[in-house]
Motif scaffolding. Structure first.
Motif, PDB file in Angstrom:
ATOM      1  N   GLU A 162       6.587  44.237  40.772  1.00  0.00           N
ATOM      2  CA  GLU A 162       7.423  45.263  41.749  1.00  0.00           C
ATOM      3  C   GLU A 162       8.445  46.283  41.238  1.00  0.00           C
ATOM      4  N   TRP A 171       9.858  48.614  41.995  1.00  0.00           N
ATOM      5  CA  TRP A 171      10.795  49.151  42.900  1.00  0.00           C
ATOM      6  C   TRP A 171      11.909  48.124  43.421  1.00  0.00           C
ATOM      7  N   HIS A 172      11.659  46.888  42.712  1.00  0.00           N
ATOM      8  CA  HIS A 172      12.731  45.913  43.320  1.00  0.00           C
ATOM      9  C   HIS A 172      13.625  45.843  42.223  1.00  0.00           C
ATOM     10  N   VAL A 209      20.397  43.200  45.370  1.00  0.00           N
ATOM     11  CA  VAL A 209      19.161  43.676  45.469  1.00  0.00           C
ATOM     12  C   VAL A 209      19.015  44.944  45.999  1.00  0.00           C
ATOM     13  N   LYS A 236       7.720  43.122  48.678  1.00  0.00           N
ATOM     14  CA  LYS A 236       8.912  42.534  48.200  1.00  0.00           C
ATOM     15  C   LYS A 236       8.815  41.003  48.013  1.00  0.00           C
ATOM     16  N   ASP A 244      15.454  47.734  47.094  1.00  0.00           N
ATOM     17  CA  ASP A 244      14.284  48.324  46.618  1.00  0.00           C
ATOM     18  C   ASP A 244      14.451  49.685  46.656  1.00  0.00           C
ATOM     19  N   HIS A 300      16.800  39.112  48.373  1.00  0.00           N
ATOM     20  CA  HIS A 300      17.754  40.387  49.359  1.00  0.00           C
ATOM     21  C   HIS A 300      18.850  39.687  49.816  1.00  0.00           C
TER      22      HIS A 300
HETATM   23 ZN   LIG Z   1      12.738  43.997  47.242  1.00  0.00          ZN
END
Ligand SMILES: [Zn+2]
Length: 342
Positions: free
Chosen positions: A312, A314-315, A261, A118, A263, A256
Protein backbone atom coordinates in the motif's frame (compact mmCIF):
# COMPACT_ATOMS: atom_id res chain seq x y z
CA UNK A 1 -98.59 123.77 -32.45
CA UNK A 2 -101.20 121.03 -31.70
CA UNK A 3 -100.32 119.34 -34.94
CA UNK A 4 -96.75 119.22 -33.98
CA UNK A 5 -97.60 117.41 -30.73
CA UNK A 6 -99.81 115.00 -32.63
CA UNK A 7 -97.00 114.26 -35.05
CA UNK A 8 -94.65 113.78 -32.24
CA UNK A 9 -97.01 111.36 -30.53
CA UNK A 10 -97.54 109.53 -33.76
CA UNK A 11 -93.89 109.41 -34.35
CA UNK A 12 -93.38 108.05 -30.97
CA UNK A 13 -96.12 105.54 -31.47
CA UNK A 14 -94.72 104.52 -34.81
CA UNK A 15 -91.35 104.26 -33.37
CA UNK A 16 -92.84 102.15 -30.63
CA UNK A 17 -90.91 104.12 -28.15
CA UNK A 18 -93.17 104.03 -25.17
CA UNK A 19 -90.82 104.39 -22.35
CA UNK A 20 -93.58 103.15 -20.03
CA UNK A 21 -95.14 99.67 -19.97
CA UNK A 22 -93.63 98.64 -23.17
CA UNK A 23 -90.21 98.98 -21.78
CA UNK A 24 -91.12 96.95 -18.70
CA UNK A 25 -92.70 94.31 -20.81
CA UNK A 26 -89.63 94.14 -22.97
CA UNK A 27 -87.46 93.83 -19.94
CA UNK A 28 -89.60 91.03 -18.59
CA UNK A 29 -89.53 89.29 -21.89
CA UNK A 30 -85.83 89.60 -22.06
CA UNK A 31 -85.57 88.32 -18.57
CA UNK A 32 -87.89 85.43 -19.43
CA UNK A 33 -85.86 84.66 -22.44
CA UNK A 34 -82.76 84.67 -20.35
CA UNK A 35 -84.46 82.51 -17.83
CA UNK A 36 -85.68 80.23 -20.55
CA UNK A 37 -82.20 80.12 -21.96
CA UNK A 38 -80.85 79.38 -18.52
CA UNK A 39 -83.42 76.64 -18.01
CA UNK A 40 -82.56 75.33 -21.38
CA UNK A 41 -78.89 75.34 -20.50
CA UNK A 42 -79.62 73.67 -17.22
CA UNK A 43 -81.72 71.11 -18.96
CA UNK A 44 -79.09 70.70 -21.57
CA UNK A 45 -76.51 70.48 -18.88
CA UNK A 46 -78.67 68.00 -17.02
CA UNK A 47 -78.96 66.00 -20.16
CA UNK A 48 -75.22 66.16 -20.73
CA UNK A 49 -74.60 65.07 -17.19
CA UNK A 50 -76.84 62.06 -17.62
CA UNK A 51 -75.07 61.16 -20.81
CA UNK A 52 -71.74 61.78 -19.26
CA UNK A 53 -72.66 59.81 -16.23
CA UNK A 54 -73.68 56.99 -18.46
CA UNK A 55 -70.55 57.44 -20.47
CA UNK A 56 -68.45 57.78 -17.39
CA UNK A 57 -70.12 54.79 -15.92
CA UNK A 58 -69.38 52.93 -19.07
CA UNK A 59 -65.84 54.26 -19.07
CA UNK A 60 -65.48 53.41 -15.42
CA UNK A 61 -66.76 49.95 -16.07
CA UNK A 62 -64.46 49.60 -19.02
CA UNK A 63 -61.62 50.91 -16.91
CA UNK A 64 -62.58 48.61 -14.11
CA UNK A 65 -62.62 45.76 -16.53
CA UNK A 66 -59.31 46.88 -18.01
CA UNK A 67 -57.87 47.26 -14.53
CA UNK A 68 -59.16 43.86 -13.59
CA UNK A 69 -57.65 42.45 -16.75
CA UNK A 70 -54.39 44.25 -16.08
CA UNK A 71 -54.43 42.97 -12.53
CA UNK A 72 -55.20 39.51 -13.76
CA UNK A 73 -52.44 39.80 -16.35
CA UNK A 74 -50.09 41.15 -13.71
CA UNK A 75 -51.01 38.34 -11.38
CA UNK A 76 -50.62 35.82 -14.15
CA UNK A 77 -47.23 37.30 -14.96
CA UNK A 78 -46.30 37.24 -11.31
CA UNK A 79 -47.58 33.72 -10.96
CA UNK A 80 -45.63 32.75 -14.03
CA UNK A 81 -42.53 34.46 -12.68
CA UNK A 82 -43.06 32.73 -9.37
CA UNK A 83 -43.65 29.44 -11.13
CA UNK A 84 -40.57 30.00 -13.27
CA UNK A 85 -38.57 30.92 -10.21
CA UNK A 86 -39.88 27.88 -8.38
CA UNK A 87 -39.07 25.71 -11.36
CA UNK A 88 -35.61 27.24 -11.48
CA UNK A 89 -35.21 26.81 -7.74
CA UNK A 90 -36.51 23.26 -7.94
CA UNK A 91 -34.12 22.56 -10.76
CA UNK A 92 -31.26 24.12 -8.83
CA UNK A 93 -32.24 22.09 -5.79
CA UNK A 94 -32.53 18.97 -7.91
CA UNK A 95 -29.17 19.69 -9.52
CA UNK A 96 -27.64 20.32 -6.13
CA UNK A 97 -29.16 17.13 -4.79
CA UNK A 98 -27.89 15.23 -7.79
CA UNK A 99 -24.46 16.75 -7.24
CA UNK A 100 -24.62 15.96 -3.53
CA UNK A 101 -25.79 12.44 -4.26
CA UNK A 102 -22.99 12.06 -6.71
CA UNK A 103 -20.51 13.44 -4.20
CA UNK A 104 -21.90 11.07 -1.58
CA UNK A 105 -21.70 8.24 -4.04
CA UNK A 106 -18.17 9.21 -4.96
CA UNK A 107 -17.34 9.42 -1.33
CA UNK A 108 -18.88 6.04 -0.71
CA UNK A 109 -16.91 4.66 -3.59
CA UNK A 110 -13.85 6.33 -2.22
CA UNK A 111 -14.55 4.96 1.23
CA UNK A 112 -15.11 1.58 -0.25
CA UNK A 113 -11.91 1.88 -2.22
CA UNK A 114 -10.15 3.04 0.87
CA UNK A 115 -11.49 0.11 2.80
CA UNK A 116 -10.78 -2.29 0.03
CA UNK A 117 -7.24 -1.21 -0.26
CA UNK A 118 -6.27 0.09 3.08
CA UNK A 119 -7.57 -2.56 5.34
CA UNK A 120 -7.01 -5.56 3.23
CA UNK A 121 -5.08 -7.06 6.11
CA UNK A 122 -7.63 -9.82 6.18
CA UNK A 123 -6.35 -11.11 2.89
CA UNK A 124 -4.42 -14.25 3.53
CA UNK A 125 -1.64 -14.49 1.02
CA UNK A 126 0.25 -17.64 0.19
CA UNK A 127 3.16 -16.21 2.12
CA UNK A 128 1.07 -15.76 5.21
CA UNK A 129 1.92 -18.76 7.46
CA UNK A 130 -1.22 -18.28 9.50
CA UNK A 131 -4.29 -19.47 7.63
CA UNK A 132 -7.27 -17.52 8.83
CA UNK A 133 -10.45 -19.17 9.91
CA UNK A 134 -13.80 -17.54 9.14
CA UNK A 135 -14.63 -17.47 12.82
CA UNK A 136 -11.69 -15.75 14.40
CA UNK A 137 -12.02 -15.88 18.17
CA UNK A 138 -13.53 -12.70 19.52
CA UNK A 139 -12.25 -13.26 23.03
CA UNK A 140 -8.67 -12.79 24.05
CA UNK A 141 -6.87 -16.10 23.96
CA UNK A 142 -3.21 -15.62 24.91
CA UNK A 143 -2.02 -18.84 23.32
CA UNK A 144 -3.47 -18.03 19.90
CA UNK A 145 -1.08 -15.89 17.92
CA UNK A 146 -3.81 -13.97 16.04
CA UNK A 147 -5.97 -13.39 19.04
CA UNK A 148 -7.46 -9.98 19.56
CA UNK A 149 -4.95 -8.36 21.87
CA UNK A 150 -5.29 -4.87 23.28
CA UNK A 151 -3.05 -2.36 21.60
CA UNK A 152 -0.68 -0.59 24.01
CA UNK A 153 -1.73 3.03 23.88
CA UNK A 154 1.03 3.77 26.38
CA UNK A 155 3.44 3.55 23.47
CA UNK A 156 2.11 6.89 22.24
CA UNK A 157 3.18 7.65 18.70
CA UNK A 158 4.58 4.12 18.40
CA UNK A 159 1.34 2.30 19.23
CA UNK A 160 0.90 -0.81 17.11
CA UNK A 161 -2.53 -1.62 15.70
CA UNK A 162 -2.81 -4.53 13.32
CA UNK A 163 -4.68 -7.80 12.91
CA UNK A 164 -3.47 -8.89 16.29
CA UNK A 165 -3.63 -5.65 18.27
CA UNK A 166 -6.81 -3.69 18.45
CA UNK A 167 -8.05 -0.48 19.97
CA UNK A 168 -11.19 -0.16 22.09
CA UNK A 169 -14.10 0.67 19.76
CA UNK A 170 -14.70 3.96 21.52
CA UNK A 171 -11.07 5.06 21.48
CA UNK A 172 -10.67 8.46 19.87
CA UNK A 173 -7.57 10.62 20.16
CA UNK A 174 -8.19 13.93 21.92
CA UNK A 175 -5.87 15.98 19.72
CA UNK A 176 -7.42 15.48 16.27
CA UNK A 177 -7.06 18.39 13.86
CA UNK A 178 -7.51 18.94 10.14
CA UNK A 179 -4.07 19.41 8.56
CA UNK A 180 -3.67 22.41 6.30
CA UNK A 181 -2.96 20.43 3.15
CA UNK A 182 -4.74 19.72 -0.13
CA UNK A 183 -7.40 17.02 -0.10
CA UNK A 184 -8.89 14.91 -2.86
CA UNK A 185 -12.35 16.18 -1.91
CA UNK A 186 -13.92 19.39 -0.61
CA UNK A 187 -15.36 19.93 2.82
CA UNK A 188 -14.40 18.49 6.17
CA UNK A 189 -15.28 14.93 7.06
CA UNK A 190 -14.33 12.62 9.91
CA UNK A 191 -11.61 11.25 7.65
CA UNK A 192 -10.09 14.74 7.27
CA UNK A 193 -8.67 14.59 10.78
CA UNK A 194 -5.33 13.48 12.17
CA UNK A 195 -3.54 13.80 15.50
CA UNK A 196 -1.91 17.21 15.90
CA UNK A 197 1.79 16.17 15.97
CA UNK A 198 1.34 14.11 12.81
CA UNK A 199 -0.75 16.79 11.11
CA UNK A 200 1.99 19.38 11.62
CA UNK A 201 4.50 17.08 9.94
CA UNK A 202 2.07 16.31 7.12
CA UNK A 203 1.90 20.02 6.39
CA UNK A 204 5.69 20.21 6.17
CA UNK A 205 5.84 17.16 3.97
CA UNK A 206 3.18 18.43 1.56
CA UNK A 207 4.93 21.79 1.32
CA UNK A 208 8.25 20.08 0.58
CA UNK A 209 6.62 17.92 -2.09
CA UNK A 210 5.09 20.99 -3.68
CA UNK A 211 8.47 22.72 -3.69
CA UNK A 212 9.82 19.70 -5.56
CA UNK A 213 7.02 19.97 -8.13
CA UNK A 214 5.15 16.99 -6.69
CA UNK A 215 1.41 17.30 -6.14
CA UNK A 216 -0.04 15.17 -3.37
CA UNK A 217 -3.61 14.95 -2.12
CA UNK A 218 -4.82 13.70 1.24
CA UNK A 219 -7.59 11.13 0.97
CA UNK A 220 -8.38 9.47 4.29
CA UNK A 221 -7.09 10.00 7.82
CA UNK A 222 -8.81 9.26 11.12
CA UNK A 223 -11.64 6.75 11.21
CA UNK A 224 -13.63 6.08 14.36
CA UNK A 225 -14.23 2.60 15.71
CA UNK A 226 -17.97 3.23 15.34
CA UNK A 227 -17.62 4.06 11.69
CA UNK A 228 -15.42 1.06 11.06
CA UNK A 229 -18.07 -1.07 12.79
CA UNK A 230 -20.80 0.29 10.51
CA UNK A 231 -18.68 -0.22 7.41
CA UNK A 232 -17.62 -3.71 8.41
CA UNK A 233 -21.18 -4.77 9.31
CA UNK A 234 -22.45 -3.41 6.00
CA UNK A 235 -19.85 -5.45 4.16
CA UNK A 236 -20.74 -8.56 6.15
CA UNK A 237 -24.45 -8.05 5.42
CA UNK A 238 -23.73 -7.57 1.74
CA UNK A 239 -20.98 -10.11 1.08
CA UNK A 240 -20.87 -12.37 4.11
CA UNK A 241 -18.31 -12.43 6.88
CA UNK A 242 -15.66 -14.47 5.09
CA UNK A 243 -15.70 -12.17 2.09
CA UNK A 244 -15.85 -9.01 4.19
CA UNK A 245 -12.79 -10.17 6.11
CA UNK A 246 -10.91 -10.26 2.83
CA UNK A 247 -11.10 -6.54 2.30
CA UNK A 248 -12.20 -4.79 5.47
CA UNK A 249 -10.57 -4.51 8.87
CA UNK A 250 -12.63 -5.61 11.81
CA UNK A 251 -13.73 -2.91 14.21
CA UNK A 252 -10.83 -1.77 16.36
CA UNK A 253 -8.22 -3.24 14.04
CA UNK A 254 -7.94 -0.38 11.59
CA UNK A 255 -4.73 1.60 12.05
CA UNK A 256 -6.68 4.64 10.89
CA UNK A 257 -8.33 4.74 14.31
CA UNK A 258 -5.00 5.78 15.85
CA UNK A 259 -5.24 9.17 14.09
CA UNK A 260 -1.61 8.69 13.05
CA UNK A 261 -2.34 7.53 9.53
CA UNK A 262 -3.24 9.18 6.27
CA UNK A 263 -3.90 7.64 2.90
CA UNK A 264 -2.48 10.01 0.34
CA UNK A 265 -2.48 9.92 -3.42
CA UNK A 266 -1.92 12.07 -6.47
CA UNK A 267 -3.89 13.46 -9.40
CA UNK A 268 -1.67 11.44 -11.74
CA UNK A 269 -3.56 8.30 -10.62
CA UNK A 270 -6.90 10.06 -10.14
CA UNK A 271 -6.22 10.29 -6.38
CA UNK A 272 -6.86 6.57 -6.27
CA UNK A 273 -5.58 4.24 -3.59
CA UNK A 274 -3.82 1.99 -5.97
CA UNK A 275 -0.51 0.14 -6.11
CA UNK A 276 0.06 2.03 -9.34
CA UNK A 277 0.90 5.06 -7.23
CA UNK A 278 4.20 3.37 -6.35
CA UNK A 279 5.37 3.68 -9.95
CA UNK A 280 4.63 7.38 -10.25
CA UNK A 281 6.86 10.36 -9.52
CA UNK A 282 4.64 11.13 -6.54
CA UNK A 283 4.71 7.60 -5.14
CA UNK A 284 8.49 7.50 -5.43
CA UNK A 285 8.76 10.89 -3.77
CA UNK A 286 6.70 9.59 -0.83
CA UNK A 287 8.83 6.45 -0.50
CA UNK A 288 12.06 8.48 -0.58
CA UNK A 289 11.05 11.44 1.57
CA UNK A 290 8.32 10.46 4.04
CA UNK A 291 10.79 9.39 6.74
CA UNK A 292 12.31 12.90 6.84
CA UNK A 293 8.97 14.05 8.22
CA UNK A 294 8.44 11.08 10.53
CA UNK A 295 6.28 8.88 8.29
CA UNK A 296 6.78 5.33 7.11
CA UNK A 297 5.11 3.54 4.21
CA UNK A 298 3.48 1.11 6.59
CA UNK A 299 2.85 -1.75 4.16
CA UNK A 300 5.78 -1.53 1.83
CA UNK A 301 6.44 -3.71 -1.17
CA UNK A 302 7.50 -7.18 -0.07
CA UNK A 303 6.25 -6.66 3.49
CA UNK A 304 3.13 -8.77 3.18
CA UNK A 305 4.51 -11.79 5.05
CA UNK A 306 5.73 -9.51 7.82
CA UNK A 307 2.68 -7.27 8.19
CA UNK A 308 -0.18 -9.33 6.80
CA UNK A 309 -0.98 -6.50 4.42
CA UNK A 310 -0.39 -6.22 0.73
CA UNK A 311 1.59 -3.35 -0.76
CA UNK A 312 0.00 0.00 0.00
CA UNK A 313 2.20 2.87 -1.23
CA UNK A 314 -0.53 5.34 -0.18
CA UNK A 315 -0.87 4.41 3.50
CA UNK A 316 1.63 6.37 5.57
CA UNK A 317 1.94 6.14 9.33
CA UNK A 318 3.46 8.71 11.62
CA UNK A 319 5.99 7.39 14.16
CA UNK A 320 8.32 10.40 14.53
CA UNK A 321 11.43 11.31 12.56
CA UNK A 322 13.91 9.19 14.58
CA UNK A 323 12.00 5.91 14.44
CA UNK A 324 10.91 6.54 10.84
CA UNK A 325 14.47 7.09 9.70
CA UNK A 326 15.69 3.98 11.51
CA UNK A 327 12.82 1.85 10.24
CA UNK A 328 13.46 3.01 6.68
CA UNK A 329 17.23 2.56 6.84
CA UNK A 330 16.88 -0.92 8.33
CA UNK A 331 14.17 -1.97 5.92
CA UNK A 332 12.02 -2.94 8.88
CA UNK A 333 8.33 -3.14 9.55
CA UNK A 334 6.86 -1.30 12.54
CA UNK A 335 6.24 -4.68 14.20
CA UNK A 336 9.89 -5.64 13.79
CA UNK A 337 11.05 -2.29 15.12
CA UNK A 338 8.70 -2.63 18.09
CA UNK A 339 9.38 -6.36 18.44
CA UNK A 340 5.72 -7.31 18.45
CA UNK A 341 3.61 -9.71 16.40
CA UNK A 342 1.31 -8.93 13.58
ZN1 LIG B 1 -4.88 3.43 4.93
Amino acid sequence: MKKLVAVSTLALLLAGCNPGDQGAEDATKTEDTTKEKTDDTVAKEDKKTDAEVAKEKEAAEAKKEADAKAAADKKAAEDKAAADKKAADDKAAADKKAADDKAAEDKTTEDKTTDDKKDDGKTTSSQDPEPKTPSEPESETPDVDKSDTKADLGLGLLVVVNKKYSLPIDYKPSDLVVPDISFSYSGVLEQSYMRAPAAKQMEKMFAAAKADGVTLNAVSGFRSGQRQTVLYNNYVARDGKAAADQYSARPGHSEHQTGLVFDISAPSVGNGLTAELGNTKEGKWIANNAAKYGFIVRYDKGFQARTGYTYEPWHIRYVGVGPATQIKNNGQTLEEYMKVGH
